[in-house]
Design a protein around this motif. Structure first.
Motif, short mmCIF file in Angstrom:
data_model
loop_
_atom_site.label_atom_id
_atom_site.label_comp_id
_atom_site.label_asym_id
_atom_site.label_seq_id
_atom_site.Cartn_x
_atom_site.Cartn_y
_atom_site.Cartn_z
N THR A 76 0.76 -1.17 -0.11
CA THR A 76 0.06 0.04 -0.02
C THR A 76 0.86 1.28 -0.11
OG1 THR A 76 -1.75 -1.18 1.26
CG2 THR A 76 -1.90 1.22 1.08
N ASN A 79 2.62 1.55 -3.35
CA ASN A 79 1.49 2.30 -4.46
C ASN A 79 1.33 3.80 -4.08
OD1 ASN A 79 0.39 0.36 -6.08
ND2 ASN A 79 -0.30 -0.83 -4.34
N ARG A 82 4.17 5.39 -5.76
CA ARG A 82 4.00 5.43 -6.90
C ARG A 82 3.19 6.45 -7.54
NH1 ARG A 82 2.84 -0.34 -8.90
NH2 ARG A 82 4.23 -1.58 -7.74
N GLY A 83 2.02 6.57 -6.85
CA GLY A 83 0.89 7.37 -7.31
C GLY A 83 1.48 8.78 -7.29
#
Lengths: 216, 241
Positions: A76, A79, A82-83
């Motif tokens: 999580t 992510n 990355r986001g």
């Protein structure tokens, strides 16, 4: 999902309560180590537990639930990084620098006589500072092993790397951390390689602009 | 066992990663060697200090309460659902039992959905990066079955790459999409033999939202760290029953 699954769901919540909830403090520690921010850690743990609850039927009974939660938590977090298109540093690419920092290192230097075991008087703040100076992947490996008691295999699963990588991160991470701590406590022997390593800490910023991307 | 070998195995020994025989060798050496005993004991004591100091870091009470409250609200919901008429409940229960029996009797079919989740987590990078056209050109030459680009692109939803692979033995194409900066994977594959008709389903696996649905003779599995609502906006097809 059909209505028939409600009984199963209730049972699942009870199991979740027994198996997952006791790891909330550990999850928070791991989140804090990754995010370095209490608010973000809090948020990350909440999201992790929501996801874990929804995914609980994919948790394999008999395996380490703490390791499973950590995997969700770490994925999580990655992510989110990355986001936000934040750079993630390729820690293992820094091996030569880490090895230079370890030059002249000898595990025995601390434990030669009883009064030299003064690493033992390190406070929580000093230990945390020494860990915080490590590259993130190394710090996580060390904490998962030394604090949370995960096996090499479990750490490999959490971090999505081969066991060999875990072992090398543990080896380097532990020694880099002890060397730093020994300097803080003023117990590193003169000529113990301090010059060879120089001050390594600033190199290990959490995210270095333009740093290599793992391809994550 | 000499002192150098012991130093090399120190971590493995203290981490409990050695077999009984190797452990025994180390312990025999340590009994007879003062220097190594000091090393092993010193390191073990330091680890105990480190562990004790750091274990004192705890989640704030507010976080414990929030997570617990969420769990409680889901539990109440589950309990309330038992208020259904008894006859219906009995029928439902027998269906559930039948369902378990089927699962238990048949050998495990290959599970491409689990493969799709693993592929998304591994994020091994696309074979082809680029827009729709570049991906299409690559797949015309390389796809193992007659593929179709799975999603309609629109504002905030772009195809960014693809790779050809096998998911637990089943040939598949993995498409990588970007939804407003978040990456997700769509695995496309022919229905596994003997799987019968694939009906749309929404799952959560290892923390990821997973939607599997049939699309013109192929099956698609979307895997991503996306809220359900966003998944349902991206693939309305998965919910048209």
């Amino acid at each position: 999902m059909g209505t028939w699954s409600f009984g199963r769901r209730a049972r699942q919540r009870n199991r979740f309560e027994i198996e997952a909830m006791p790891h909330l403090d550990a999850a928070y520690r791991f989140a804090l180590s990754m995010t370095r921010d209490a608010v973000e850690a809090d948020d990350l743990v909440q999201e992790t537990f929501l996801k874990a609850l929804r995914s609980f039927d994919t948790y394999q009974e008999g395996t380490n639930c703490k390791a499973w939660l950590f995997r969700i938590l770490r994925n999580t977090w990655i992510n989110r990084l990355r986001g936000g298109s934040r750079e993630v540093m390729a820690d293992d690419a820094m091996e030569s620098i880490q090895d230079a920092a370890l030059a002249g290192w000898d595990d025995r230097s601390f434990y030669r006589s009883p009064d030299e075991a003064s690493l033992l008087r390190a406070t929580r703040d000093e230990i945390q500072a020494a860990l915080a100076a490590l590259p993130p992947d190394f710090r996580q490996a060390v904490e998962l092993s030394d604090v949370e008691g995960l096996s090499y295999k479990e750490i490999a699963d959490v971090m999505g790397t081969p066991i060999g990588t875990v072992m090398s991160r543990l080896y380097r991470g532990r020694r880099l951390m002890r060397r730093r701590l020994s300097r803080t406590l003023g117990i590193e022997e003169p000529g113990g390689g301090v010059e060879a390593g120089g001050e390594v800490v600033p190199l290990f910023g959490e995210r270095i602009a333009g740093g290599a991307n793992h391809g994550l | 066992m000499d002192c150098n070998t012991l130093a090399r195995y120190l971590d493995l020994y203290l981490d409990g990663e050695l077999a009984a025989e190797e452990r025994g060798e180390i312990e025999t050496h340590v009994r007879g060697c003062e220097a190594c005993r000091r090393l092993v004991q010193g390191e073990a004591r330091f680890r105990a200090v480190l562990r004790q100091q750091l274990l004192s870091v705890r989640a704030p009470g507010s976080l414990h309460r929030q997570v617990r409250e969420h769990l409680e609200s889901r539990r109440r919901f589950a309990r309330a659902s038992w208020g259904m008429p008894l006859a219906y409940a009995a029928a439902v229960a027998s269906v559930a039992v039948l369902g378990y029996a089927v699962v238990a009797t048949y050998p495990k079919a290959p599970d491409p959905v689990a493969g799709a989740v693993a592929a998304h987590v591994a994020a091994s990078g696309p074979e082809v990066s680029g827009d729709r056209q570049q991906v299409d050109t690559f797949l015309k030459a390389n796809a193992p079955f007659s593929y179709r680009l799975p999603l309609q692109e629109r504002e905030g939803l772009r195809l960014v790459g693809a790779r050809v692979t096998r998911l637990n033995g089943i040939p598949a194409v993995l498409y990588q999409y970007d939804a407003g900066g978040r990456r997700f994977t769509v695995a496309q594959y022919p229905p596994p033999t003997g799987s019968g008709e694939v009906s749309p389903r929404l799952d959560h696996r290892d923390g990821y939202t997973v939607a599997t649905y049939p699309d013109q003779g192929l099956v698609q599995t979307l895997v991503g760290d996306l809220p359900e609502g966003e998944v349902s906006r991206i693939v309305p097809a998965a919910w048209s029953r």
